[in-house]
Design a protein around this motif. Structure first.
Motif, PDB file in Angstrom:
ATOM      1  N   ASN A 117      -9.086 -65.508  66.718  1.00  0.00           N
ATOM      2  CA  ASN A 117      -8.918 -64.301  67.776  1.00  0.00           C
ATOM      3  C   ASN A 117      -7.622 -63.611  67.597  1.00  0.00           C
ATOM      4  OD1 ASN A 117     -11.409 -64.686  68.879  1.00  0.00           O
ATOM      5  ND2 ASN A 117     -10.757 -66.109  70.368  1.00  0.00           N
ATOM      6  N   LYS A 125     -12.564 -81.384  68.904  1.00  0.00           N
ATOM      7  CA  LYS A 125     -12.737 -80.263  69.724  1.00  0.00           C
ATOM      8  C   LYS A 125     -11.636 -79.532  69.802  1.00  0.00           C
ATOM      9  CE  LYS A 125     -15.309 -80.141  74.042  1.00  0.00           C
ATOM     10  NZ  LYS A 125     -16.631 -80.567  74.268  1.00  0.00           N
ATOM     11  N   GLU A 126     -10.567 -80.243  69.989  1.00  0.00           N
ATOM     12  CA  GLU A 126      -8.916 -79.482  70.045  1.00  0.00           C
ATOM     13  C   GLU A 126      -8.783 -78.804  68.685  1.00  0.00           C
ATOM     14  OE1 GLU A 126      -5.849 -82.496  70.216  1.00  0.00           O
ATOM     15  OE2 GLU A 126      -6.880 -83.381  71.682  1.00  0.00           O
ATOM     16  N   HIS A 164     -17.904 -76.180  60.720  1.00  0.00           N
ATOM     17  CA  HIS A 164     -17.355 -74.660  60.737  1.00  0.00           C
ATOM     18  C   HIS A 164     -18.153 -73.837  59.866  1.00  0.00           C
ATOM     19  CE1 HIS A 164     -13.873 -75.150  63.578  1.00  0.00           C
ATOM     20  NE2 HIS A 164     -13.424 -76.024  62.717  1.00  0.00           N
ATOM     21  N   HIS A 222     -11.147 -77.270  66.947  1.00  0.00           N
ATOM     22  CA  HIS A 222     -11.961 -76.015  67.105  1.00  0.00           C
ATOM     23  C   HIS A 222     -11.378 -75.064  67.972  1.00  0.00           C
ATOM     24  CE1 HIS A 222     -15.824 -73.889  66.793  1.00  0.00           C
ATOM     25  NE2 HIS A 222     -15.831 -73.788  68.408  1.00  0.00           N
ATOM     26  N   SER A 223     -10.897 -75.707  69.092  1.00  0.00           N
ATOM     27  CA  SER A 223     -10.336 -74.457  70.014  1.00  0.00           C
ATOM     28  C   SER A 223      -9.060 -73.987  69.288  1.00  0.00           C
ATOM     29  CB  SER A 223      -9.682 -75.313  71.248  1.00  0.00           C
ATOM     30  OG  SER A 223     -10.836 -75.931  71.894  1.00  0.00           O
ATOM     31  N   ALA A 224      -8.334 -74.742  68.653  1.00  0.00           N
ATOM     32  CA  ALA A 224      -7.138 -74.079  67.899  1.00  0.00           C
ATOM     33  C   ALA A 224      -7.608 -73.150  66.712  1.00  0.00           C
ATOM     34  CB  ALA A 224      -6.327 -75.108  67.183  1.00  0.00           C
ATOM     35  N   THR A 225      -8.664 -73.507  66.117  1.00  0.00           N
ATOM     36  CA  THR A 225      -9.237 -72.567  64.949  1.00  0.00           C
ATOM     37  C   THR A 225      -9.549 -71.259  65.822  1.00  0.00           C
ATOM     38  OG1 THR A 225      -9.855 -74.433  63.553  1.00  0.00           O
ATOM     39  CG2 THR A 225     -10.962 -72.462  63.170  1.00  0.00           C
ATOM     40  N   MET A 226     -10.495 -71.375  66.697  1.00  0.00           N
ATOM     41  CA  MET A 226     -10.622 -70.126  67.510  1.00  0.00           C
ATOM     42  C   MET A 226      -9.664 -69.289  67.857  1.00  0.00           C
ATOM     43  SD  MET A 226     -14.023 -70.166  67.082  1.00  0.00           S
ATOM     44  CE  MET A 226     -14.316 -68.632  68.231  1.00  0.00           C
ATOM     45  N   ALA A 227      -8.618 -69.874  68.483  1.00  0.00           N
ATOM     46  CA  ALA A 227      -7.499 -69.250  68.929  1.00  0.00           C
ATOM     47  C   ALA A 227      -6.767 -68.437  67.743  1.00  0.00           C
ATOM     48  CB  ALA A 227      -6.488 -70.167  69.595  1.00  0.00           C
ATOM     49  N   LYS A 271     -18.405 -64.030  69.142  1.00  0.00           N
ATOM     50  CA  LYS A 271     -19.009 -64.547  70.433  1.00  0.00           C
ATOM     51  C   LYS A 271     -20.448 -64.553  70.503  1.00  0.00           C
ATOM     52  CE  LYS A 271     -17.365 -65.414  75.126  1.00  0.00           C
ATOM     53  NZ  LYS A 271     -16.739 -65.080  76.382  1.00  0.00           N
TER      54      LYS A 271
END
Length: 90
Positions: free
Chosen positions: A63, A52-53, A2, A55-60, A75
């Motif tokens: 946002n 990967k999960e 990150h 990372h997706s949760a962090t991005m959510a 982005k």
């Protein structure tokens, strides 16, 4: 993982409130990443999937904190960074 993301987010001209929330998000993500990395019961593939999960949760979460303009800027920065980085060879 990150480091680049965190630097990109911090360059977005965040409000003090956003800075505090973002700091918490990254601290939480770091703790979870360390837990996954040190979990000896997981295979490398499972670790990759969990990362990967995460990372997706962090991005959510990010946002939810960022304005639409900041999300677009982030982005763009991430895509530029990805394009500049040579592809990883397995």
């Amino acid at each position: 993982m990150h480091g680049g993301l965190q630097a990109a987010v911090e360059s977005l001209n965040l409000t003090d409130d956003q800075k505090a929330k973002v700091k918490d998000i990254f601290a939480d993500a770091k703790t979870k990443r360390q837990a996954v990395s040190s979990d000896a019961s997981l295979t490398d593939d499972q670790k990759k999937a969990k990362m990967k999960e995460l990372h997706s949760a962090t991005m959510a979460k990010l946002n939810e904190v960022l304005t639409p303009e900041q999300q677009t800027e982030l982005k763009t920065k991430m895509e530029a960074a990805k394009a500049a980085k040579p592809p990883a060879h397995p």
